[in-house]
Design a protein around this motif. Sequence first.
Motif, short mmCIF file in Angstrom:
data_model
loop_
_atom_site.label_atom_id
_atom_site.label_comp_id
_atom_site.label_asym_id
_atom_site.label_seq_id
_atom_site.Cartn_x
_atom_site.Cartn_y
_atom_site.Cartn_z
N ALA A 117 -36.45 -40.72 -67.68
CA ALA A 117 -37.59 -40.62 -66.77
C ALA A 117 -38.92 -40.44 -67.48
N ASN A 132 -40.66 -34.16 -61.16
CA ASN A 132 -39.51 -35.07 -61.32
C ASN A 132 -38.16 -34.38 -61.48
N ILE A 181 -41.60 -47.59 -70.73
CA ILE A 181 -41.99 -46.22 -70.39
C ILE A 181 -43.18 -45.81 -71.25
N LYS A 197 -31.81 -37.21 -64.19
CA LYS A 197 -33.00 -37.57 -64.95
C LYS A 197 -33.01 -36.85 -66.30
N PRO A 254 -36.23 -33.21 -64.11
CA PRO A 254 -35.20 -33.66 -65.06
C PRO A 254 -34.25 -32.51 -65.37
N GLU A 288 -31.08 -41.40 -66.07
CA GLU A 288 -32.30 -42.20 -65.98
C GLU A 288 -33.31 -41.60 -66.97
#
Length: 211
Positions: free
Chosen positions: A113, A145, A130, A86, A147, A111
């Motif tokens: 994110a 998340n 997004i 991410k 990242p 990704e």
Amino acid sequence: MQKNNNISNSVIRRLPRYYRFLGQLLKQDITKISSRELSEMMRLTASQIRQDLNCFGGFGQQGYGYNVAELRDEIAKILGIDITEKIILIGAGNLGRALTMHIDFAKYGYELAGIFDSNPAMENVEISGIKIQHTDMLEKFCTENKPTMAVLCIPRTDAKPTVEKLMSLGINAFWNFTHYDILFDFPDANVENVHLTDSLMTLSYAAKQRK
């Protein structure tokens, strides 16, 4: 790109080019290629290609050459783009929006994110599906998340506190479009600096030398 082993930075920087050329070969339904044929495409010597690939164990077979798909997969593993990580983008100005819209991060193992900006007027504006979040939400987002990398498209004056914050949240890899030298204050960070004007000035020098 910071690389903590004995493989030279110049070899590492050639790997994405190998990956790109091998992808072009696959699109042409070419399944195998010799180092000589690859050297003619890439304007490198066959010896250079063999030396580069031998840094990682070597992947060709004498009398056969390289299996294009297998070699491309191995280079993807070396570059770490075979596993999706991410990534977040900080700074949704013109450059940040352009990167979001025109770079297929998924193609390179990431990704996208989250996108963040300090301007309240940008909050909830959508780019490529997004929604932009305010930078105040960084801590909550990163905690949830996880990242591993950040793209920095922010003013130089904002860069140091932003990097400090991100590193405290577990991010230590930066695609840096600012003019701030991250490694000066954060030597343990992994950084790839992108100075577009430096490229332009280098081109200017080369063009003038040809006249």
